[in-house]
Scaffold this motif. Sequence first.
Motif, PDB file in Angstrom:
ATOM      1  N   LYS A   1       0.833  -1.203   0.000  1.00  0.00           N
ATOM      2  CA  LYS A   1       0.000   0.000   0.000  1.00  0.00           C
ATOM      3  C   LYS A   1       0.871   1.257   0.000  1.00  0.00           C
ATOM      4  O   LYS A   1       0.579   2.228  -0.688  1.00  0.00           O
ATOM      5  CB  LYS A   1      -0.930  -0.010   1.207  1.00  0.00           C
ATOM      6  N   ASP A   2       1.946   1.190   0.750  1.00  0.00           N
ATOM      7  CA  ASP A   2       2.844   2.339   0.792  1.00  0.00           C
ATOM      8  C   ASP A   2       3.398   2.675  -0.585  1.00  0.00           C
ATOM      9  O   ASP A   2       3.518   3.834  -0.955  1.00  0.00           O
ATOM     10  CB  ASP A   2       4.004   2.052   1.744  1.00  0.00           C
ATOM     11  N   GLU A   3       3.745   1.628  -1.316  1.00  0.00           N
ATOM     12  CA  GLU A   3       4.287   1.892  -2.653  1.00  0.00           C
ATOM     13  C   GLU A   3       3.293   2.679  -3.486  1.00  0.00           C
ATOM     14  O   GLU A   3       3.657   3.598  -4.220  1.00  0.00           O
ATOM     15  CB  GLU A   3       4.642   0.589  -3.356  1.00  0.00           C
ATOM     16  N   ILE A   4       2.007   2.299  -3.363  1.00  0.00           N
ATOM     17  CA  ILE A   4       0.993   2.986  -4.155  1.00  0.00           C
ATOM     18  C   ILE A   4       0.808   4.422  -3.666  1.00  0.00           C
ATOM     19  O   ILE A   4       0.765   5.364  -4.462  1.00  0.00           O
ATOM     20  CB  ILE A   4      -0.346   2.218  -4.115  1.00  0.00           C
ATOM     21  N   LEU A   5       0.741   4.585  -2.350  1.00  0.00           N
ATOM     22  CA  LEU A   5       0.512   5.934  -1.819  1.00  0.00           C
ATOM     23  C   LEU A   5       1.689   6.860  -2.140  1.00  0.00           C
ATOM     24  O   LEU A   5       1.504   8.023  -2.506  1.00  0.00           O
ATOM     25  CB  LEU A   5       0.269   5.870  -0.308  1.00  0.00           C
ATOM     26  N   LEU A   6       2.882   6.319  -2.037  1.00  0.00           N
ATOM     27  CA  LEU A   6       4.045   7.157  -2.331  1.00  0.00           C
ATOM     28  C   LEU A   6       4.120   7.505  -3.818  1.00  0.00           C
ATOM     29  O   LEU A   6       4.543   8.588  -4.206  1.00  0.00           O
ATOM     30  CB  LEU A   6       5.331   6.474  -1.869  1.00  0.00           C
ATOM     31  N   LEU A   7       3.671   6.551  -4.623  1.00  0.00           N
ATOM     32  CA  LEU A   7       3.586   6.815  -6.064  1.00  0.00           C
ATOM     33  C   LEU A   7       2.624   7.973  -6.321  1.00  0.00           C
ATOM     34  O   LEU A   7       2.897   8.876  -7.120  1.00  0.00           O
ATOM     35  CB  LEU A   7       3.090   5.551  -6.763  1.00  0.00           C
ATOM     36  N   ALA A   8       1.501   7.935  -5.601  1.00  0.00           N
ATOM     37  CA  ALA A   8       0.511   9.000  -5.763  1.00  0.00           C
ATOM     38  C   ALA A   8       1.081  10.333  -5.280  1.00  0.00           C
ATOM     39  O   ALA A   8       0.880  11.378  -5.906  1.00  0.00           O
ATOM     40  CB  ALA A   8      -0.760   8.656  -4.999  1.00  0.00           C
ATOM     41  N   LEU A   9       1.806  10.271  -4.199  1.00  0.00           N
ATOM     42  CA  LEU A   9       2.403  11.492  -3.660  1.00  0.00           C
ATOM     43  C   LEU A   9       3.320  12.139  -4.691  1.00  0.00           C
ATOM     44  O   LEU A   9       3.392  13.363  -4.823  1.00  0.00           O
ATOM     45  CB  LEU A   9       3.189  11.148  -2.385  1.00  0.00           C
ATOM     46  N   GLU A  10       3.996  11.277  -5.444  1.00  0.00           N
ATOM     47  CA  GLU A  10       4.926  11.768  -6.451  1.00  0.00           C
ATOM     48  C   GLU A  10       4.206  12.382  -7.642  1.00  0.00           C
ATOM     49  O   GLU A  10       4.634  13.384  -8.188  1.00  0.00           O
ATOM     50  CB  GLU A  10       5.731  10.573  -6.953  1.00  0.00           C
ATOM     51  N   HIS A  11       3.098  11.747  -8.053  1.00  0.00           N
ATOM     52  CA  HIS A  11       2.465  12.117  -9.316  1.00  0.00           C
ATOM     53  C   HIS A  11       1.264  13.035  -9.169  1.00  0.00           C
ATOM     54  O   HIS A  11       0.999  13.841 -10.041  1.00  0.00           O
ATOM     55  CB  HIS A  11       2.006  10.869 -10.077  1.00  0.00           C
ATOM     56  N   ASN A  12       0.499  12.831  -8.145  1.00  0.00           N
ATOM     57  CA  ASN A  12      -0.788  13.514  -8.098  1.00  0.00           C
ATOM     58  C   ASN A  12      -1.216  13.690  -6.644  1.00  0.00           C
ATOM     59  O   ASN A  12      -1.660  12.758  -5.986  1.00  0.00           O
ATOM     60  CB  ASN A  12      -1.826  12.663  -8.863  1.00  0.00           C
ATOM     61  N   LYS A  13      -1.092  14.890  -6.158  1.00  0.00           N
ATOM     62  CA  LYS A  13      -1.338  15.154  -4.737  1.00  0.00           C
ATOM     63  C   LYS A  13      -2.794  14.879  -4.345  1.00  0.00           C
ATOM     64  O   LYS A  13      -3.071  14.330  -3.282  1.00  0.00           O
ATOM     65  CB  LYS A  13      -0.996  16.607  -4.400  1.00  0.00           C
ATOM     66  N   ALA A  14      -3.703  15.265  -5.231  1.00  0.00           N
ATOM     67  CA  ALA A  14      -5.121  15.067  -4.904  1.00  0.00           C
ATOM     68  C   ALA A  14      -5.413  13.595  -4.678  1.00  0.00           C
ATOM     69  O   ALA A  14      -6.092  13.209  -3.709  1.00  0.00           O
ATOM     70  CB  ALA A  14      -5.988  15.617  -6.036  1.00  0.00           C
TER      71      ALA A  14
ATOM     72  N   ALA B   1      12.512   6.285   3.771  1.00  0.00           N
ATOM     73  CA  ALA B   1      11.871   5.378   4.728  1.00  0.00           C
ATOM     74  C   ALA B   1      10.942   6.133   5.677  1.00  0.00           C
ATOM     75  O   ALA B   1       9.873   5.637   6.038  1.00  0.00           O
ATOM     76  CB  ALA B   1      12.934   4.629   5.519  1.00  0.00           C
ATOM     77  N   TRP B   2      11.327   7.344   6.004  1.00  0.00           N
ATOM     78  CA  TRP B   2      10.507   8.071   6.994  1.00  0.00           C
ATOM     79  C   TRP B   2       9.114   8.356   6.480  1.00  0.00           C
ATOM     80  O   TRP B   2       8.146   8.331   7.226  1.00  0.00           O
ATOM     81  CB  TRP B   2      11.193   9.371   7.436  1.00  0.00           C
ATOM     82  N   LYS B   3       9.007   8.537   5.132  1.00  0.00           N
ATOM     83  CA  LYS B   3       7.672   8.790   4.563  1.00  0.00           C
ATOM     84  C   LYS B   3       6.774   7.583   4.783  1.00  0.00           C
ATOM     85  O   LYS B   3       5.617   7.700   5.176  1.00  0.00           O
ATOM     86  CB  LYS B   3       7.780   9.063   3.065  1.00  0.00           C
ATOM     87  N   GLY B   4       7.364   6.412   4.557  1.00  0.00           N
ATOM     88  CA  GLY B   4       6.593   5.190   4.742  1.00  0.00           C
ATOM     89  C   GLY B   4       6.117   5.057   6.177  1.00  0.00           C
ATOM     90  O   GLY B   4       4.950   4.748   6.438  1.00  0.00           O
ATOM     91  N   PHE B   5       7.034   5.316   7.090  1.00  0.00           N
ATOM     92  CA  PHE B   5       6.639   5.160   8.486  1.00  0.00           C
ATOM     93  C   PHE B   5       5.709   6.270   8.952  1.00  0.00           C
ATOM     94  O   PHE B   5       4.843   6.053   9.786  1.00  0.00           O
ATOM     95  CB  PHE B   5       7.875   5.020   9.373  1.00  0.00           C
ATOM     96  N   ALA B   6       5.877   7.438   8.360  1.00  0.00           N
ATOM     97  CA  ALA B   6       4.943   8.522   8.675  1.00  0.00           C
ATOM     98  C   ALA B   6       3.524   8.103   8.308  1.00  0.00           C
ATOM     99  O   ALA B   6       2.558   8.410   9.015  1.00  0.00           O
ATOM    100  CB  ALA B   6       5.336   9.790   7.936  1.00  0.00           C
TER     101      ALA B   6
END
Lengths: 516, 606
Positions: B391-404, B483-488
């Motif tokens: 799930k983190d991989e997907i959320l971080l991907l979204a963070l990179e590409h599309n904030k909304a 890593a901190w983003k994931g744990f955040a």
Amino acid sequence: MICGNHILSWMTFVPLIGAALIGVAGKSSARLIALATSLVSLACAVAVWAGFDPGAGLQFEERFQWISILNIDYHLGVDGLSVTMVLLTAIITPLALLAHWNQDRDEKLFFFLFLLLQTGMFGVFTALNFFHWFIFWELGLIPMFFLIKIWGAEDRTYASFKFFIYTLAGSIGMLLAFSFLYFATGTFDMVELRQLATSGELKAKVAEFVVGLNERTGLGLTAAGFTTALFWGTFLGLAIKVPLWPFHTWLPDAHTQAPTGGSMVLAAILLKMGVYGFLRIVLPIFPAQITDNIQILMGLSVASIVLGAFAALAQTDFKRLVAYSSVNHMGYAMLGIFATAAVAGPEYFDEKSAALGGAMLQMFNHGISSAALFFMVGCIYERTHTRNLAEFGGLRKIMPIYAGILGVSMFSSLGLPGLNGFVGEFMVFKGVFPISLFWACLSMIGLVVTGVFLLSMMQKVCFENLNEKWKSLPDLNCREIFIGAVLMFFMFALGVYPSPLLDASNSAVKGLVGLF
Amino acid sequence: MNPVWIILFAPLCAAAIITLLTRKAQMLSALISCAAIITGFVLTLQLFAQQGNWMSPEPLQWLVVDNIVRIEFGATIDRLSILMLLVVTGVGSAIHIYSLGYMKGDPGFSRFFACLSLFTFSMLGIVLSNNFIQIFIFWELVGVSSYLLIGFWFEKHSAAEAGKKAFLTNRIGDFGMMLGVLLLWTNTGTFNFAELPAKIAAIPSCTLGLIGALIFCGAVGKSAQFPLHVWLPDAMEGPTPVSALIHAATMVAAGVYMLCRVSFVILPSETALTLIAWIGGITALMAATIAIAQNDIKRILAYSTLSQLGYMVMAVGLTGITPAMFHLTTHAFFKALLFLGAGSVIMAMHHEQDIWKMGGLWKKTPITFATFMIGTLALAGVWPLSGFYSKDEILLLALEHNKALFIMGAFTAFLTAYYMGRECFVVFFGKPRDKHAYDHAHESPWVMTLPLVFLAVLSIIGGWGSYIPHFLKPDEHAAHHDAWKGFALLLVPAAGFLLSAKIYLKADASDAPVKAALGRAWTWVENKYYFDELYAWIIRYVQGTIAMLCELFDRWVLQRLGIGGLAGTTSVAGKTLRLLQTGNIQSYAFLFGLGVTVIIYYVVVR
């Protein structure tokens, strides 16, 4: 071998001989004679199929002078267009007879008419001269009229007359058109007419004839207008038989009222006679006229698909619903056929061939699945004497075999991949799509609506609560299972391996496509 | 013979044998079915062990007529398909074994296993397909198996309805997919996955976007994305193992798998990607909000499945093929686990599915409870369980590409923890709400708990070491996020659990405080945003009206006015003509006579 070069004639007339035998034989042996003769015809048809060379053109030809003063030959033969239909006729007829194995009212007459009907059907698919083609065409009409009239359900008189008047009215248009073609060209032979049309001589001859006609009558017709009139005359006769929307309203009544075997043959084979007529007559002889009116024709096909499906959705009568599904399915075949003429010229050759090949496959497939569906309706009607969908439900619980066969037939009709319906419909779509995006997209709506009415039917008949009245209904007996099993065998076999049928019709299909 | 064909066809043979021969022998039927899928699993493991030395078997020429139509029947063996094969056969084996216990005593025991095998065959067919037509064929076949299994208890009105609804909703998606496939074929002349990528570049971008969107329609149907999501919650009418295997772990993920398989069509088109990402995001959020107000133990999980599928689809839309497949795999583990756990609870409670009739079950069903908790934590994305990584991989991907989309995704993650917390707390904690049922509750037999343990282990370790993404893309180092983003992000599910614990982790828990806080919004989510009502209205009034008009048109306009008018004219003409004739000739005989006369006339005149 006794049949030798006359195997098609034997196949066609053995049922007639059987009919004569029934006339002199006793009551109890009528069904045996009928079944035996139809099996002999089946053997002939299988021999034709086995000996058929997909690469060659007309085969098993028989030709001799019949009425020399009118230049009419008795001319038979099969090619890729007809060989599958011959096979279909040979397969369905014995099954339809078996469906009436326990016929207990006027059985002699019943089986007599059935065999007569079979001769008519074989005759239509093998005749190459319009003169006797037309005789066989009418021969298919009359026994069916009596089958509905005598052994039909409650509204049989109305339905049978409607069926008769409709088909006859269509036949007359066709007869007149062919008479005029005959006067213009001096021949009734379909092969010759096709050659004349291809070489352009037909156009010249019709023009010459129109000039003569104008001189005699002073009507002032144009050759183009006259040919178009001939085209529409022929079209009407065939479109009613197919039936193409909006000429279909005889069909729900005739189907609903006909006895089970009658409906099976009517849906599986008689409708195909109309489609076959388009392949054998209209495409080769009137190519320009189809192309001129292509939008109307495609539109009518799509209307058959979509409106047929919607109308089926509104039905409360089991058999009427299945009848409307025929309108829907024949629409796919007609769409594929008309796609051939949608663009003139060698462009889209492969696409047109795919559409036409798919249409031919669809004809065979619909024959199998509609026969199965009508047989299933017949089985339940025999047990309950009602066709009202609202009275059924939960039958799967007490009749699991019935439900299984109905389910498979339903999915076959729905065009489920793995069963026979899919490949034909898919090829039609694949072919029509690049040629006419608009009609292809519109017709594919039918995919969804067809699913809706078929699944609703299944639900109303087999699922949910069982009606208390039917809780002691017996499941299918061995004879009924056998009929269902044969049809299911073809559904699975053709779904997984449709190539033999496609290969058989391929060269004929390409020949037709090449005309445009 | 290539083992791939055995993997594919063994379940089909099992289904055929059961249907035709061993229907009466229930246990034998079940064992045949289990043997087929376990064989597949073992052979897949063997393939997996070969690491990179795979040979796709020679495709069979299925439908070949000159140049007119050329369709192969092939099997693609690559990292993508092997991963999916492992999921289907692995999770499938566990669920087959579980079903031995769960379906025991059902009169349709053999039928159930026959359908399950048919499903396995169809699903494996999708996985192995090497062209669009083959994938479409199996696509429809899984639809049928799903139809048969949802409507397994066909006597029930709701089950029969749900089966039909699932099939038809999918059919709408398939309609779009077929159009897309044909449009693609029109532009490239091939259906084959191996040949297509080279030809994609020649397609104008506008057309390509349309193709991508149309093909995506198929996935919208099968993976139950908004707006065709309505069938999946109803599909819970099927037996629970079916919900686990088909409507959670594998079939509904087929849409995502298909998108990954044909990513070469989708990735070059910005339009299609945007559409896919947003549909995924909307589905994820919408389903999560609905899940907070449901009371059926299986329906909550069903909406959760929708929501997780939304994540996967969103990942595809954000060009993250690997994260999508990663999440698909871990989700298959923990969602199958959760459904099987729910089944175990339902069995323990004697076929009660309302969570408000349960409570305090952790003492009665310890293994189910423990494994269910593992599933819950994995689903919520708690470290170090598998869901966290994927799930983190997907959320971080979204963070990179599309904030909304990231915000929607993160909020969905919060809701996920919240509604799963609600389900767990109400079912397993608190006081028993139905004393009688509670007293008779019992842990399930080992054939059911063993698969639970197996899946629980997978749910824990599935994400470790990023093994799955590495397997999919061995030469590419997984994107190294901080890593901190994931744990955040761990704070998000933590907040969800805390909130739900505050509301539901007590003896007399109820929805009342949430209801009061949400007001009208609660009514909306409780009623699933009224999609079912809207669609029912459309079907009733639009489809019903068209059907009625067609019928009326046939009956009245064509028949009475058109033909009736014609018949009237004919009969007048007939009567007139009869005056001219001496005998009482039938009209048809007359018309034939007329025809013959015409012929003779012209022959003579000429």
